[in-house]
Design a protein around this motif. Structure first.
Motif, PDB file in Angstrom:
ATOM      1  N   THR A  55      10.401   6.274 -18.756  1.00  0.00           N
ATOM      2  CA  THR A  55      11.081   7.350 -19.462  1.00  0.00           C
ATOM      3  C   THR A  55      11.719   8.287 -18.450  1.00  0.00           C
ATOM      4  O   THR A  55      11.406   8.252 -17.249  1.00  0.00           O
ATOM      5  N   ARG A  85      19.340   1.580 -22.033  1.00  0.00           N
ATOM      6  CA  ARG A  85      18.526   2.596 -22.692  1.00  0.00           C
ATOM      7  C   ARG A  85      17.947   1.976 -23.949  1.00  0.00           C
ATOM      8  O   ARG A  85      18.630   1.278 -24.686  1.00  0.00           O
ATOM      9  N   GLU A  86      16.653   2.216 -24.160  1.00  0.00           N
ATOM     10  CA  GLU A  86      16.019   1.718 -25.381  1.00  0.00           C
ATOM     11  C   GLU A  86      15.104   2.811 -25.915  1.00  0.00           C
ATOM     12  O   GLU A  86      14.605   3.643 -25.169  1.00  0.00           O
ATOM     13  N   ARG A  87      14.908   2.803 -27.207  1.00  0.00           N
ATOM     14  CA  ARG A  87      14.048   3.800 -27.845  1.00  0.00           C
ATOM     15  C   ARG A  87      12.600   3.350 -27.715  1.00  0.00           C
ATOM     16  O   ARG A  87      12.274   2.207 -27.991  1.00  0.00           O
ATOM     17  N   GLU A  88      11.753   4.262 -27.270  1.00  0.00           N
ATOM     18  CA  GLU A  88      10.329   3.979 -27.159  1.00  0.00           C
ATOM     19  C   GLU A  88       9.779   3.836 -28.581  1.00  0.00           C
ATOM     20  O   GLU A  88       9.980   4.712 -29.411  1.00  0.00           O
ATOM     21  N   SER A  91       8.599   6.732 -31.189  1.00  0.00           N
ATOM     22  CA  SER A  91       8.854   7.968 -30.464  1.00  0.00           C
ATOM     23  C   SER A  91      10.339   8.297 -30.507  1.00  0.00           C
ATOM     24  O   SER A  91      11.168   7.451 -30.834  1.00  0.00           O
ATOM     25  N   ARG A  92      10.644   9.520 -30.139  1.00  0.00           N
ATOM     26  CA  ARG A  92      12.051   9.914 -30.032  1.00  0.00           C
ATOM     27  C   ARG A  92      12.511   9.846 -28.583  1.00  0.00           C
ATOM     28  O   ARG A  92      13.636  10.181 -28.269  1.00  0.00           O
ATOM     29  N   ARG A  93      11.602   9.402 -27.691  1.00  0.00           N
ATOM     30  CA  ARG A  93      11.935   9.336 -26.269  1.00  0.00           C
ATOM     31  C   ARG A  93      12.624   8.023 -25.929  1.00  0.00           C
ATOM     32  O   ARG A  93      12.283   6.975 -26.468  1.00  0.00           O
ATOM     33  N   ASP A  94      13.576   8.120 -25.024  1.00  0.00           N
ATOM     34  CA  ASP A  94      14.241   6.931 -24.518  1.00  0.00           C
ATOM     35  C   ASP A  94      13.516   6.420 -23.291  1.00  0.00           C
ATOM     36  O   ASP A  94      12.946   7.191 -22.522  1.00  0.00           O
ATOM     37  N   ARG A  95      13.547   5.107 -23.142  1.00  0.00           N
ATOM     38  CA  ARG A  95      13.064   4.468 -21.915  1.00  0.00           C
ATOM     39  C   ARG A  95      14.279   3.804 -21.292  1.00  0.00           C
ATOM     40  O   ARG A  95      15.160   3.316 -21.990  1.00  0.00           O
TER      41      ARG A  95
END
Length: 175
Positions: A55, A85-88, A91-95
């Protein structure tokens, strides 16, 4: 001493200092080759991570940089087709994930640049005249890029075969 995120080297039983030294050393070499400094550091950190994905917060913590620095680096690396970029999940966090075929993607992206250069060089030869000294230099440059493009295609085909033979399907680091 840098602090490793939970998914980093410390959890995997690796020496966080050794990982940090590798990341900074490889990043420095990428910078010498022309990559932006922060993008090189982020890329090296992703490449060294077990999952190949971190992240923004994990990257910032590991590299001791601001979220804005990570964001700019990731934007550059995304444009170069070296990370995605991918969504965790949940979660609303990107990895941010390094591609298992990042070098292939980067070289392939350069192939598109070569094609554009070739088109422009053809116009240059026509504009200057193929028999003029400038036209001849441009024609030789064009011939080199055409040669390089043909060799890159063959080289990438051979790499795909070698990669499959060496690492097979479903090997570690493929994504």
């Amino acid at each position: 001493m840098t602090t490793e995120p939970k998914s980093g080297a410390a959890e995997a039983g690796r020496d966080p200092e050794a990982v940090s030294r590798f990341v900074e050393s490889f990043a420095a070499q990428l910078v010498e080759a022309g990559m932006q400094r922060m993008a090189a550091r982020v890329f090296a950190a992703l490449l060294a991570s077990d999952d190949g994905a971190l992240t923004s917060a994990e990257l910032g913590e590991q590299l001791q940089v601001s979220p804005a620095a990570v964001s700019g680096a990731v934007r550059y690396l995304s444009q170069m087709h070296m990370v995605s970029r991918e969504r965790e999940p949940g979660s609303r966090r990107d990895r941010y994930r390094v591609h298992s075929n990042q070098w292939y993607e980067a070289i392939t992206n350069r192939d598109a640049v070569l094609k554009r250069w070739e088109q422009t060089l053809r116009v240059g030869v026509d504009s200057l005249g193929a028999e003029t000294p400038g036209g001849q230099r441009i024609a030789e440059t064009l011939a080199f890029f055409e040669f390089l493009e043909g060799e890159l295609i063959k080289l990438m085909d051979r790499w795909r075969e070698e990669r499959a033979r060496t690492f097979g399907q479903g090997s570690a680091g493929q994504g």
